[in-house]
Design a protein around this motif. Structure first.
Motif, PDB file in Angstrom:
ATOM      1  N   SER A  52       1.079  -1.504   0.258  1.00 43.35           N
ATOM      2  CA  SER A  52       0.123  -0.029  -0.128  1.00 43.35           C
ATOM      3  C   SER A  52       1.146   1.039  -0.228  1.00 43.35           C
ATOM      4  CB  SER A  52      -0.825  -0.631   1.190  1.00 43.35           C
ATOM      5  OG  SER A  52      -0.720   0.388   2.595  1.00 43.35           O
ATOM      6  N   ALA A  53      -0.289   2.100  -0.482  1.00 42.90           N
ATOM      7  CA  ALA A  53       1.175   3.694   0.270  1.00 42.90           C
ATOM      8  C   ALA A  53       1.707   4.216   0.573  1.00 42.90           C
ATOM      9  CB  ALA A  53       0.212   4.790  -0.216  1.00 42.90           C
ATOM     10  N   GLN A  54       1.100   3.465   2.205  1.00 42.21           N
ATOM     11  CA  GLN A  54       1.468   3.718   3.231  1.00 42.21           C
ATOM     12  C   GLN A  54       2.703   3.329   3.493  1.00 42.21           C
ATOM     13  OE1 GLN A  54      -1.504   3.463   6.476  1.00 42.21           O
ATOM     14  NE2 GLN A  54       0.132   3.544   8.505  1.00 42.21           N
ATOM     15  N   ASN A  55       2.638   1.186   3.431  1.00 47.02           N
ATOM     16  CA  ASN A  55       3.437   0.129   3.503  1.00 47.02           C
ATOM     17  C   ASN A  55       4.746   1.074   3.556  1.00 47.02           C
ATOM     18  OD1 ASN A  55       2.520  -0.854   6.025  1.00 47.02           O
ATOM     19  ND2 ASN A  55       1.080  -2.274   4.718  1.00 47.02           N
ATOM     20  N   LEU A  56       4.571   1.336   1.810  1.00 49.16           N
ATOM     21  CA  LEU A  56       5.890   1.715   0.905  1.00 49.16           C
ATOM     22  C   LEU A  56       7.175   3.201   1.165  1.00 49.16           C
ATOM     23  CD1 LEU A  56       3.611   1.331  -2.519  1.00 49.16           C
ATOM     24  CD2 LEU A  56       5.741  -0.316  -2.083  1.00 49.16           C
ATOM     25  N   ALA A  57       5.602   4.145   1.589  1.00 52.46           N
ATOM     26  CA  ALA A  57       6.470   4.993   3.036  1.00 52.46           C
ATOM     27  C   ALA A  57       7.119   4.646   3.907  1.00 52.46           C
ATOM     28  CB  ALA A  57       5.324   6.225   2.920  1.00 52.46           C
ATOM     29  N   ARG A  58       6.782   3.754   4.485  1.00 50.24           N
ATOM     30  CA  ARG A  58       7.485   3.496   5.262  1.00 50.24           C
ATOM     31  C   ARG A  58       8.486   2.393   5.487  1.00 50.24           C
ATOM     32  NH1 ARG A  58       6.009  -1.162   8.720  1.00 50.24           N
ATOM     33  NH2 ARG A  58       4.616  -1.452   7.727  1.00 50.24           N
ATOM     34  N   LEU A  59       8.155   1.070   4.889  1.00 49.00           N
ATOM     35  CA  LEU A  59       9.755   0.479   4.433  1.00 49.00           C
ATOM     36  C   LEU A  59      10.008   0.883   3.270  1.00 49.00           C
ATOM     37  CD1 LEU A  59       7.515  -2.335   4.715  1.00 49.00           C
ATOM     38  CD2 LEU A  59       9.092  -2.126   6.940  1.00 49.00           C
ATOM     39  N   GLU A  60      11.384   1.220   3.165  1.00 49.10           N
ATOM     40  CA  GLU A  60      12.197   1.950   2.261  1.00 49.10           C
ATOM     41  C   GLU A  60      12.615   0.502   1.386  1.00 49.10           C
ATOM     42  OE1 GLU A  60      16.153   4.412   1.309  1.00 49.10           O
ATOM     43  OE2 GLU A  60      15.846   3.503   2.612  1.00 49.10           O
ATOM     44  N   PHE A  61      12.758  -0.483   0.937  1.00 43.83           N
ATOM     45  CA  PHE A  61      13.639  -1.010   0.415  1.00 43.83           C
ATOM     46  C   PHE A  61      12.110  -2.417  -0.490  1.00 43.83           C
ATOM     47  CE2 PHE A  61      17.038  -0.448   2.796  1.00 43.83           C
ATOM     48  CZ  PHE A  61      17.217   0.191   1.909  1.00 43.83           C
ATOM     49  N   LEU A  62      11.234  -1.901   0.203  1.00 40.70           N
ATOM     50  CA  LEU A  62       9.390  -2.545  -0.001  1.00 40.70           C
ATOM     51  C   LEU A  62       9.417  -2.962  -1.642  1.00 40.70           C
ATOM     52  CD1 LEU A  62       7.052  -4.558   1.566  1.00 40.70           C
ATOM     53  CD2 LEU A  62       6.058  -2.230   1.429  1.00 40.70           C
ATOM     54  N   ASN A  63       9.586  -2.011  -2.700  1.00 42.00           N
ATOM     55  CA  ASN A  63       9.405  -1.266  -4.495  1.00 42.00           C
ATOM     56  C   ASN A  63      10.477  -2.621  -4.877  1.00 42.00           C
ATOM     57  OD1 ASN A  63      11.539  -0.111  -2.828  1.00 42.00           O
ATOM     58  ND2 ASN A  63      11.258   0.841  -5.255  1.00 42.00           N
ATOM     59  N   GLN A  64      11.212  -3.650  -3.555  1.00 42.17           N
ATOM     60  CA  GLN A  64      11.530  -4.513  -4.196  1.00 42.17           C
ATOM     61  C   GLN A  64      10.952  -5.855  -3.496  1.00 42.17           C
ATOM     62  OE1 GLN A  64      15.872  -4.255  -3.062  1.00 42.17           O
ATOM     63  NE2 GLN A  64      16.060  -1.605  -3.395  1.00 42.17           N
TER      64      GLN A  64
END
Length: 254
Positions: free
Chosen positions: A39-51
């Motif tokens: 989610s947008a919130q988790n992607l902002a909270r976790l720097e590398f979640l887009n990997q």
């Protein structure tokens, strides 16, 4: 071998019918999604979640620990339950050897743990890939998922399944519950760092660094990786040997 497989099949069939098993699986899955859903919130909270590799690493090291702890508690009664409900006396009436009974029970514990951890990783990764607001190639998630299943889920499930099944068969189950709570609590409280991780960690040892390496901690100590694998695999074998070494385990007094 056929009788061992029959005990293994019985164990898996029995556990698959237990609501508590699926309750633990569901609880761990919900925790994983709350923590890592893209989610947008988790992607902002976790720097590398887009990997995808980071996602698989995080789910394996943090959220799978809850699943394994729940399974350890549920598997702990496999030998004691047979003594209490009379199943052991029924099995004694059949031409079943001691080693066949023990091996079937132990393999049942391991297979249940591994199958559920594998399903946990696959299902959570599938949700991540489908829900991610960015494109992900099959190679980006298949490789870390395959590594997690082979290099992390297998040894962690091996250790947990064999330990949780074997130890309550040779010691007071209440003592096992207390020791398991301390062990899993210590695992949950240990956070990652640039330093070598303790070799006795279940899911967050240096084996997990084979899935994803933090950019600020690029070093990989192979000695620690091998020590972590040796502890999980060797510790599982050691625990599995204990019921075989107890003379009264089968036909004697429990």
């Amino acid at each position: 071998m056929n009788k061992t497989l029959a005990i293994l099949h019985y164990e898996l069939k029995l556990q698959a019918k237990r609501p508590a098993v699926w309750g633990v699986f569901l609880a761990a899955t919900i925790m994983a999604q709350l923590d890592c859903f893209p989610s947008a919130q988790n992607l902002a909270r976790l720097e590398f979640l887009n990997q995808p590799a980071y996602f698989v690493h995080r789910v394996m090291t943090l959220d799978a620990l809850l699943l394994l702890f729940g399974l350890a508690v549920l598997l702990a009664n496999r030998f004691p339950a047979d003594r209490k409900n009379g199943m052991k006396h029924l099995l004694l009436s059949y031409p079943l050897e001691r080693r066949q009974y023990i091996l079937g029970k132990l393999l049942g514990g391991f297979c249940l743990a591994y199958l559920l951890v594998a399903l946990f990783l696959v299902s959570n990764t599938a949700v991540y890939v489908l829900a991610a607001p960015f494109s992900i190639t099959p190679q980006e998630w298949l490789i870390p998922l395959g590594k997690a299943l082979a290099l992390c889920a297998f040894p962690a499930s091996w250790f947990t399944g064999l330990l949780a099944t074997a130890l309550p068969g040779v010691m007071d189950i209440r003592l096992f519950y207390a020791a398991a709570a301390v062990f899993f609590g210590f695992n949950a409280a240990t956070v990652g760092s640039a330093e070598t991780m303790p070799f006795y960690l279940l899911t967050s040892g240096d084996l997990a660094r084979l899935l994803w390496v933090h950019p600020k901690w690029p070093g990989l100590e192979w000695g620690s990786v091998i020590a972590n694998a040796a502890f999980l695999l060797g510790g599982g074998v050691l625990c599995a040997c204990l019921p075989f070494l107890k003379p009264s385990f089968w036909r004697g007094r429990p």
